[in-house]
Write a protein that holds these residues in place. Structure first.
Motif, PDB file in Angstrom:
ATOM      1  N   UNK A 197       0.816  -1.219   0.000  1.00 19.57           N
ATOM      2  CA  UNK A 197       0.000   0.000   0.000  1.00 19.57           C
ATOM      3  C   UNK A 197       0.846   1.264   0.000  1.00 19.57           C
ATOM      4  N   UNK A 198       2.097   1.179   0.472  1.00 15.98           N
ATOM      5  CA  UNK A 198       2.918   2.381   0.605  1.00 15.98           C
ATOM      6  C   UNK A 198       3.505   2.884  -0.712  1.00 15.98           C
ATOM      7  N   UNK A 258       9.438   7.077  -1.537  1.00 19.89           N
ATOM      8  CA  UNK A 258      10.533   8.008  -1.273  1.00 19.89           C
ATOM      9  C   UNK A 258      10.305   8.963  -0.117  1.00 19.89           C
ATOM     10  N   UNK A 259       9.138   8.913   0.513  1.00 17.86           N
ATOM     11  CA  UNK A 259       8.841   9.848   1.606  1.00 17.86           C
ATOM     12  C   UNK A 259       9.862   9.731   2.740  1.00 17.86           C
ATOM     13  N   UNK A 260      10.322   8.508   3.001  1.00 20.26           N
ATOM     14  CA  UNK A 260      11.168   8.251   4.180  1.00 20.26           C
ATOM     15  C   UNK A 260      12.656   8.228   3.835  1.00 20.26           C
ATOM     16  N   UNK A 319       7.975   5.105  12.039  1.00 19.62           N
ATOM     17  CA  UNK A 319       6.880   4.633  12.879  1.00 19.62           C
ATOM     18  C   UNK A 319       5.865   5.756  13.118  1.00 19.62           C
ATOM     19  N   UNK A 320       6.363   6.925  13.506  1.00 17.37           N
ATOM     20  CA  UNK A 320       5.427   8.022  13.773  1.00 17.37           C
ATOM     21  C   UNK A 320       4.876   8.600  12.472  1.00 17.37           C
ATOM     22  N   UNK A 321       5.738   8.749  11.496  1.00 19.88           N
ATOM     23  CA  UNK A 321       5.329   9.440  10.271  1.00 19.88           C
ATOM     24  C   UNK A 321       4.424   8.622   9.380  1.00 19.88           C
ATOM     25  N   UNK A 329       8.382   3.283   0.422  1.00 20.37           N
ATOM     26  CA  UNK A 329       8.421   4.637   0.983  1.00 20.37           C
ATOM     27  C   UNK A 329       9.857   5.015   1.342  1.00 20.37           C
ATOM     28  N   UNK A 330      10.730   4.029   1.462  1.00 24.26           N
ATOM     29  CA  UNK A 330      12.163   4.298   1.653  1.00 24.26           C
ATOM     30  C   UNK A 330      12.974   3.836   0.451  1.00 24.26           C
TER      31      UNK A 330
END
Ligand SMILES: [Zn+2]
Length: 472
Positions: free
Chosen positions: A68-69, A74-76, A85-87, A305-306
């Motif tokens: 799903x991410x 690339x957000x992380x 974890x928080x984001x 996301x990373x």
């Protein structure tokens, strides 16, 4: 009569110990299965696909991906595990609509197929409502990938009233999904669960999630021992007699040697997310522990996301890390190794035969063997890295990009042919992904102005609230 296809003249890496590698080989497909593998097969009534000069290999298998991410790719990039974890888990996930989950899962699965990954374990932990869970399944289905859909029981939004008031309702929703989509055997999707974080949630939840999975004969995936200084929950599982070969334990970086002995004896499987673990400070990827305890390593992309969603990148980094780790002691004594201890061909096993075993799918996939499902990739073509191709396994591991994966078949059907995806309007899909990402991040900023960040940075979801949520 079933449709027959003959891939002819390729360098066939069967990954089947009985068949080995055929420098010039043929693979005959009949319907969804592999009918024969050999040299100069006498076949007349088949569509012939000339793959001379190319490598034919089993479709690769990813044993852990939060598909799903793919809408927050690339957000992380420069985030720690705590930031993630928080984001992502506590801020981005609640901002996803069911439609976002569908698009994310579809795009992420298409990305996998494009890169030659024909099977994924989808660790699906954005099931904020029943609609989200439906969307996750149909997103995979609409992509045409083979997948173990692992239903996550997570609660994700500590600031909003939860859709599921009690854990029992989440378990019931998993059973609804099982009945709605997995009552009949034989499709590309199989059923699994993704356990809520062990050691953080009440053990009664963990037990309930494992018991319902076993009642439904579902694969069990769990993050395991990847946060330093946090309880892993491993010993509770072992003491309760709940470990077993139907489980994929992901990361495992902080397990002790004694725990590895227990894990190996249980027959549980292991998934290593090399790129995520190295970049987020999670510790040594556990290739050495696997070797020491006779556990077969498998690989996973984890979070786009990373990092990359290209499993070949994981194999390449895993092999580099493994060779470095195996020679580190020698180097520190001022010496060079005399031999390479792990070969490229062995590294390919991580994402083929080993991964099929981890998902309980060895009878169906993981090697080019007669009778198995025809999940295949053909690698080669005009890319510079493919010429010359002097060592097939080396070309696969060290030189291959998704663009070099020219053909991809799932259950005997082309999903990518001569470099082009068959069933998907990619520009349309990517345009929708860009627009969805902008909407998701706008919703996150509205809800959490201090996003991204940790509580130390003033992130508004404080640690106590987050912990309370996980305990709920
Ligand atoms: Zn994960």
């Amino acid at each position: 009569m079933k449709r027959r296809t003959l891939l002819t003249g390729g360098h066939v890496l069967t990954m089947d110990p009985a068949l080995g590698t055929l420098p010039t080989g043929d693979v005959l497909l009949e319907g969804e299965r592999i009918a024969a593998v050999g040299t100069s097969l006498p076949v007349v009534d088949a569509e012939v696909v000339d793959v001379r000069g190319r490598i034919v290999a089993p479709g690769m298998i990813d044993t852990h991906r939060h598909t799903w991410q793919s809408l927050v790719r690339g957000l992380c990039t420069d985030w720690t595990l705590a930031d993630y974890f928080y984001g992502v888990r506590l801020a981005v996930s609640p901002a996803y609509t069911a439609e976002d989950v569908h698009l994310g899962n579809r795009l992420g699965a298409v990305e996998a197929l494009d890169a030659g990954v024909t099977t994924i374990l989808d660790f699906s932990h954005c099931n904020n409502t029943p609609d989200h869970a439906d969307a996750a399944v149909t997103g995979l289905r609409d992509a045409g990938i083979r997948a173990a859909f692992c239903y996550g029981f997570f609660e994700s939004n500590p600031l909003a009233p939860p859709h599921f008031a009690a854990h029992e309702q989440r378990v019931a929703d998993f059973e609804r999904i099982a009945d709605a989509y997995f009552a009949a055997d034989g499709g590309l999707l199989t059923l699994g669960v993704a356990l809520t974080e062990l050691g953080v949630v009440p053990f009664s939840h963990t037990r309930a999630e494992i018991e319902v999975a076993r009642r439904r004969e579902a694969l069990i995936a769990t993050h395991m021992a990847c946060v330093w200084g946090m309880p892993s929950g491993f010993d509770e599982l072992a003491t309760a007699g709940l470990l077993g070969p139907d489980q994929v334990h992901i990361h495992c970086n902080t397990l002790t040697d004694a725990q590895w002995t227990v894990l190996a004896a249980s027959g549980a499987k292991v998934s290593i997310s090399v790129e995520t673990e190295l970049n987020m400070g999670m510790g040594r990827p556990v290739f050495g522990a696997c070797a020491a305890h006779g556990v077969l390593p498998t690989l996973s992309c984890d979070v786009v996301s990373l990092n990359s969603g290209d499993l070949v990148s994981q194999i390449r980094q895993g092999l580099g890390f493994t060779r470095w780790a195996e020679t580190e002691a020698l180097n520190l004594r001022g010496r060079d190794p005399r031999v390479v201890t792990t070969t490229a061909a062995q590294a390919l096993e991580w994402s083929t035969v080993n991964a099929a075993d981890a998902l309980g799918m060895s009878e169906r996939i993981g090697s080019i063997s007669p009778g198995k499902q025809a999940d295949l990739i053909v690698v080669g073509g005009p890319g510079i890295g493919q010429h010359p191709a002097l060592d097939a396994a080396g070309t696969m591991v060290f030189q291959t990009t998704p663009a070099d994966v020219r053909d991809v078949l799932v259950a005997g059907r082309f999903v990518k042919r001569d470099g082009r995806l068959i069933d998907h309007d990619l520009p349309d899909l990517l345009g929708r992904a860009d627009a969805a990402a902008a909407r998701i991040l706008r919703r996150v900023q509205d809800a959490v102005p201090s996003f991204p960040g940790t509580p130390e940075d003033g992130f508004e979801l404080n640690a106590a609230l987050a912990t309370a949520n996980l305990r709920a």
